[in-house]
Write a protein that holds these residues in place. Structure first.
Motif, PDB file in Angstrom:
ATOM      1  N   TYR A 248       0.730  -1.364   0.144  1.00  0.00           N
ATOM      2  CA  TYR A 248       0.046   0.212   0.097  1.00  0.00           C
ATOM      3  C   TYR A 248       0.736   1.255   0.051  1.00  0.00           C
ATOM      4  O   TYR A 248       0.612   2.319  -0.807  1.00  0.00           O
ATOM      5  CB  TYR A 248      -0.833  -0.069   1.109  1.00  0.00           C
ATOM      6  CG  TYR A 248      -1.746   1.200   1.508  1.00  0.00           C
ATOM      7  CD1 TYR A 248      -3.015   1.530   0.428  1.00  0.00           C
ATOM      8  CD2 TYR A 248      -1.452   2.134   2.488  1.00  0.00           C
ATOM      9  CE1 TYR A 248      -3.554   2.704   0.730  1.00  0.00           C
ATOM     10  CE2 TYR A 248      -2.297   3.321   2.866  1.00  0.00           C
ATOM     11  CZ  TYR A 248      -3.349   3.605   2.026  1.00  0.00           C
ATOM     12  OH  TYR A 248      -3.901   4.642   2.069  1.00  0.00           O
ATOM     13  N   HIS A 252       0.279   2.546  -3.870  1.00  0.00           N
ATOM     14  CA  HIS A 252      -0.774   3.498  -3.748  1.00  0.00           C
ATOM     15  C   HIS A 252      -0.145   4.919  -3.322  1.00  0.00           C
ATOM     16  O   HIS A 252      -0.548   5.848  -3.888  1.00  0.00           O
ATOM     17  CB  HIS A 252      -1.757   3.050  -2.677  1.00  0.00           C
ATOM     18  CG  HIS A 252      -3.017   4.162  -2.693  1.00  0.00           C
ATOM     19  ND1 HIS A 252      -3.971   4.053  -3.716  1.00  0.00           N
ATOM     20  CD2 HIS A 252      -3.360   4.781  -1.600  1.00  0.00           C
ATOM     21  CE1 HIS A 252      -4.671   5.185  -3.570  1.00  0.00           C
ATOM     22  NE2 HIS A 252      -4.473   5.787  -2.204  1.00  0.00           N
ATOM     23  N   ALA A 313      -4.128   9.214  -2.893  1.00  0.00           N
ATOM     24  CA  ALA A 313      -2.573   8.811  -3.596  1.00  0.00           C
ATOM     25  C   ALA A 313      -1.667  10.042  -3.008  1.00  0.00           C
ATOM     26  O   ALA A 313      -2.272  11.146  -2.872  1.00  0.00           O
ATOM     27  CB  ALA A 313      -2.401   8.256  -4.789  1.00  0.00           C
ATOM     28  N   GLY A 382      -6.912  -1.324  -7.020  1.00  0.00           N
ATOM     29  CA  GLY A 382      -6.826  -0.135  -5.846  1.00  0.00           C
ATOM     30  C   GLY A 382      -7.065  -0.726  -4.763  1.00  0.00           C
ATOM     31  O   GLY A 382      -7.604  -1.709  -4.492  1.00  0.00           O
TER      32      GLY A 382
END
Length: 413
Positions: A248, A252, A313, A382
C-alpha cells in the motif's frame, strides 16, 4: 532466610513470564517474517497479490489446525515440553523453506511451521493462567502477547533490510535459526509450577475437573463462540494490514521502500503498546471487564479502515503513519484481550483447551481474509474497496462481541 525465599517466590511468576515472552518474540520473529519478506518473495517468484496473501494464510492454517490439539496437549503435558516441541517444528520448517524455489513447497512448509506457531498461544496462555491470579492476569497476558508484535517489529527492522541486501532466503534462514536457539535456551530455564495459583494442582491426570464432559461443554459455550467468531474477523483484518501495508505504501502512496517498511514497523509497535495497554486498562479501569475494551477496538478498527479507504494517493506520510499506528494500537493490539477472555470463558483446568478452540476458530480469519483482500486488489487495481472490506468485517466482529457479552450475562444470571 525465609524473607529471601518469599521474595524469590514472589518474583518467580514474572521470571517465568519473561521466558514465555522471549520465546513468543522468537516465534513471532519467524512466524511473522513472511509479511516483511513478502515483496521480495513476490518479486523473486513472480507472485500475484493473492498468492502473497496465501503465504501468510498458510502459517495460520497450520495454527488453526493445531490450536485445539496443542491446547489439549498443553493441559496434559505442561508448557515446558510444548515449548521445546513447537520451536523445533517451527524453526526446521522455515529453515527448509529458505532452500526451496517452488512456491507450492514454501506454502506447504509455512503451513507445517504454522503448527508450531499456533501451539505457542495455548502453551503460553496456560502458563500464565497457572502462574498469575485474576487481578494480574490481563496485564501478564498483554505483556506476553506483546511478544508477538515485538517479534514482528523485530522482523521488519532486521529481516526487511537483510532481504534487500542478502536476499529473502538468507533472511528467512536467520529467523529460523533464531527460534531454534531461543527455544533451546527457554526450555532449559522455564518450568511449570507444581501448583498453580490458589493451590490448583498441575497434574491434569489427577484433576477431577478435567473430564471429557467438561471438554465437550466448551463447544456449547456461547461466550467462547462469540469471542472466537469476533476474533475471526479481527485477526483477518489484522493480518491483511500486516501483509499488505508495505505494498500500500509503495504502490498507492508512492513512498520509497524504507518508508513503506516503516508503516509496517509502526503498526507492530502500536500493536506492542496496545497489547499491554489494553490488558492493563481491562484489569484496572474496567475491573476485569474485557468486553468493553474489545468493543472499543472493533469500533476503532471500523473507523480507521474507513479512513484508509478514503485517503488519496500521495497523502502525507505522517498522516498515513498516524492512522496505521492507531490501527496497530487497536486491531493489532487486541490479541491479549482475546486470549485472556477466551481462557477465562472456561474452568482453569481447561484453559489451554479453551484457548486452543478459540484460536482454531479465530485463525480461520487469517487463512481466509488476506487472500480475499489480495483478490480484491487484483480485481480492482486499487485499495479503496479492500480497506472498505476490512471496515465491514470490523462491524461484523462488533456484532459477535455484543452477542457474546449478552450470552455471558445470561449465563451469570
Amino acid at each position: 532466610m525465609g524473607n529471601t525465599a518469599e521474595k524469590d517466590d514472589h518474583r518467580l511468576p514474572w521470571r517465568m513470564l519473561g521466558w514465555l515472552f522471549v520465546t513468543q518474540i522468537a516465534v513471532a520473529f519467524v512466524g511473522r517474517s513472511l509479511a516483511p519478506l513478502g515483496p521480495r518473495i513476490a518479486e523473486d517468484l513472480n507472485l500475484t497479490k493473492a498468492q502473497v496473501g496465501t503465504l501468510t494464510a498458510a502459517v495460520f492454517l497450520g495454527q488453526s489446525l493445531t490450536s485445539l490439539p496443542s491446547g489439549y496437549l498443553a493441559d496434559r503435558l505442561g508448557s515446558r515440553r510444548m515449548l521445546a516441541a513447537l520451536t523445533l517444528l517451527l524453526g526446521l520448517s522455515f529453515a527448509l523453506a529458505s532452500f526451496t524455489n517452488r512456491y507450492a513447497w514454501i506454502v506447504a512448509l509455512a503451513a507445517i511451521g504454522g503448527l508450531g506457531y499456533g501451539a505457542m498461544h495455548p502453551t503460553s496462555n496456560r502458563g500464565i493462567l497457572y502462574w498469575f491470579p485474576l487481578e494480574r492476569r490481563g496485564t501478564a497476558m498483554g505483556l506476553k502477547q506483546m511478544g508477538v508484535t515485538a517479534g514482528s517489529a523485530l522482523a521488519v527492522i532486521v529481516l526487511f533490510p537483510l532481504a534487500l541486501h542478502a536476499g529473502w532466503r538468507a533472511a528467512l534462514l536467520v529467523a529460523a535459526l533464531t527460534v531454534l536457539a531461543t527455544g533451546l535456551i527457554a526450555t532449559w530455564h522455564y518450568r511449570d509450577p507444581e501448583k498453580g495459583q490458589h493451590g490448583l494442582p498441575f497434574d491434569r491426570a489427577s484433576d477431577p475437573s478435567f473430564s471429557w464432559s467438561a471438554t465437550l461443554s466448551l463447544f456449547r459455550s456461547r461466550p467462547l463462540w462469540g469471542i472466537s467468531l469476533a476474533a475471526l474477523f479481527l485477526t483477518g483484518a489484522q493480518m491483511s494490514l500486516t501483509a499488505y501495508v508495505v505494498f500500500y505504501g509503495q504502490e498507492h502512496m508512492g513512498y520509497p521502500p524504507y518508508a513503506a517498511g516503516l508503516l509496517l514497523f509502526l503498526s507492530e509497535v502500536g500493536g506492542s503498546v496496545g497489547r499491554v495497554a489494553w490488558g492493563f486498562i481491562s484489569d484496572r479501569a474496567f475491573r476485569g471487564d474485557r468486553w468493553r475494551g474489545l468493543m472499543i477496538i472493533a469500533v476503532s478498527t471500523f473507523a480507521l479502515n474507513g479512513a484508509l479507504a478514503l485517503l488519496p494517493a500521495k497523502t502525507s506520510f505522517y498522516l498515513t503513519a498516524f492512522i496505521v499506528g492507531w490501527l496497530g494500537l487497536t486491531v493489532v493490539g487486541f490479541n491479549g484481550l482475546w486470549m485472556v477472555q477466551a481462557a477465562e470463558s472456561a474452568p482453569k483446568s481447561l484453559a489451554g483447551l479453551a484457548s486452543g478452540l478459540s484460536l482454531s476458530i479465530g485463525s480461520l480469519g487469517v487463512v481466509l481474509i488476506p487472500p480475499v483482500f489480495g483478490w480484491i486488489l487484483d480485481r480492482t487495481g486499487g485499495y479503496r474497496w479492500a480497506w472498505g472490506f476490512l471496515a465491514m468485517l470490523a462491524l461484523i466482529a462488533g456484532g459477535w462481541l455484543i452477542f457474546a457479552r449478552k450470552s455471558q450475562n445470561t449465563v451469570s444470571l
